[in-house]
Scaffold this motif. Sequence first.
Motif, PDB file in Angstrom:
ATOM      1  N   TRP A 244       0.830  -1.205   0.000  1.00  0.00           N
ATOM      2  CA  TRP A 244       0.000   0.000   0.000  1.00  0.00           C
ATOM      3  C   TRP A 244       0.867   1.259   0.000  1.00  0.00           C
ATOM      4  O   TRP A 244       0.602   2.213  -0.758  1.00  0.00           O
ATOM      5  N   TRP A 266      -6.457   7.297  -1.618  1.00  0.00           N
ATOM      6  CA  TRP A 266      -6.668   7.512  -0.189  1.00  0.00           C
ATOM      7  C   TRP A 266      -8.129   7.314   0.194  1.00  0.00           C
ATOM      8  O   TRP A 266      -8.440   6.640   1.178  1.00  0.00           O
ATOM      9  N   THR A 269      -9.164   3.622  -0.051  1.00  0.00           N
ATOM     10  CA  THR A 269      -8.563   2.844   1.040  1.00  0.00           C
ATOM     11  C   THR A 269      -9.452   2.913   2.270  1.00  0.00           C
ATOM     12  O   THR A 269      -9.727   1.892   2.922  1.00  0.00           O
ATOM     13  N   VAL A 353      -6.578  -0.607  -4.215  1.00  0.00           N
ATOM     14  CA  VAL A 353      -6.666  -0.206  -2.799  1.00  0.00           C
ATOM     15  C   VAL A 353      -7.955  -0.715  -2.161  1.00  0.00           C
ATOM     16  O   VAL A 353      -8.012  -0.896  -0.940  1.00  0.00           O
TER      17      VAL A 353
END
Length: 458
Positions: A244, A266, A269, A353
């Motif tokens: 990651w 982001w 995630t 992600v």
Amino acid sequence: MTPDTPAATPPAASGRPAPVGFGEAFLFWLKLGFISFGGPAGQIAIMHAELVERRRWISEKRFLHALNYCMLLPGPEAQQLATYIGWLMHRTWGGIVAGALFVLPSLFILIALSWVYVRFGDVPVVAGIFYGIKPAVTALVLHAAHRIGTRALKNGWMWGIAAASFVAIFALNAPFPAIVLAAGLIGYFGARRWPAVFALGGGHANGHQGYGPALIDDDTAPPSHARFSRSHLAKVLAAGLALWLAAMGVLVATQGWQGTLTQMGWFFTKAALVTFGGAYAVLPYVYQGAVEHYQWLSGPQMIDGLALGETTPGPLIMVVAFVGFVGGWLQQVWGPDALFVGAAAAAMVVTFVTFLPSFIFILAGGPAVEATHGKLGFTAPLSAITAAVVGVILNLALFFAYHLLWPQGFGGAFDAMSAVIAVGALVALFRFKTGVMPLLGLCAALGLAVTFLKPWLS
């Protein structure tokens, strides 16, 4: 065999199946990636029919034990179940292959369909298809709320949690992660005082016996790689974190922190860590971020993405690939001369992600699960979260219905034809138990008919 029609139960077999090689398993997981229609219930039914009943690679008890763990996790439970069984049979690479092949066919299909959508979405044929599919999607969301609610809302406490979650997200605009956390805490602490209230509701299958001995049977000892060790746990967590960080590091170095691809990485995630209850539950959170906050795409486009997700194999959460592709295309993440490449890269970043945590959860937690059995301390939070998810999905259905029936807002005209198609789709789902694919096909045909007949009717 179709996704809605599992294979017939074979008579009990007397001999244990022969060991399964990695190549044979690879071909099965590849096949599963292309036929896994029908959402989590349909996908789990396919795996049960193939792996428990027909091939007997794993016993039903071990299958359900793995499923119970996957139900506790954020993320797509069917994909995690495939990863778990693949890992149990062929170690880490077996799990990675099983989980990846569950996703990759859907990713490539969605990239192709998303390109058709953004490139030809204004063509009358395409517009007509989506005009008919949108009411079907609204009906499917309402049907999902009813299906999950029937299983989860077993008592007044669960109804109260569902109602509170609906008020929280509808009236108070509470963030979805906060609702999940609050529900989980209520389940965890409530089970200590009223254990019967928070016992996990009906599962996906009953404990049916008679398939014969399985390769991984009830009494089969866990293989060496499935035994818990702190060093293994540390290695998996370190590897997952390193992957990651490497991906995010490349995005920050090439795009900057405020770059669209970096922000997608982001945001999704975070979304991956709160997807309790499946794709329908996390869609409001994705909507809050992708549509309202970042404005990568519009609300109607979000509905179109869910329609495409319903028509492709793989987990429904793959709708995030559509969000990434359309957002990448509209934001021109790699410039106006590389629209497709930039959009495809965005879809891949979002998919990576979103699913990376699922692999970590299985590869890190699997050994602990193999050493334990269902305990209320694990299942009670899930019961409460599932009840909260019912309220969240109902809010999502209202959101879709608003954009469907009043496409220009309450001040605009009411779309009576969309309402008729939506009501018909609801009747087909609840009264005639129509499958997802036939329903979408029929509604798409109606949408085409309405689009081409509208000039003659007006």
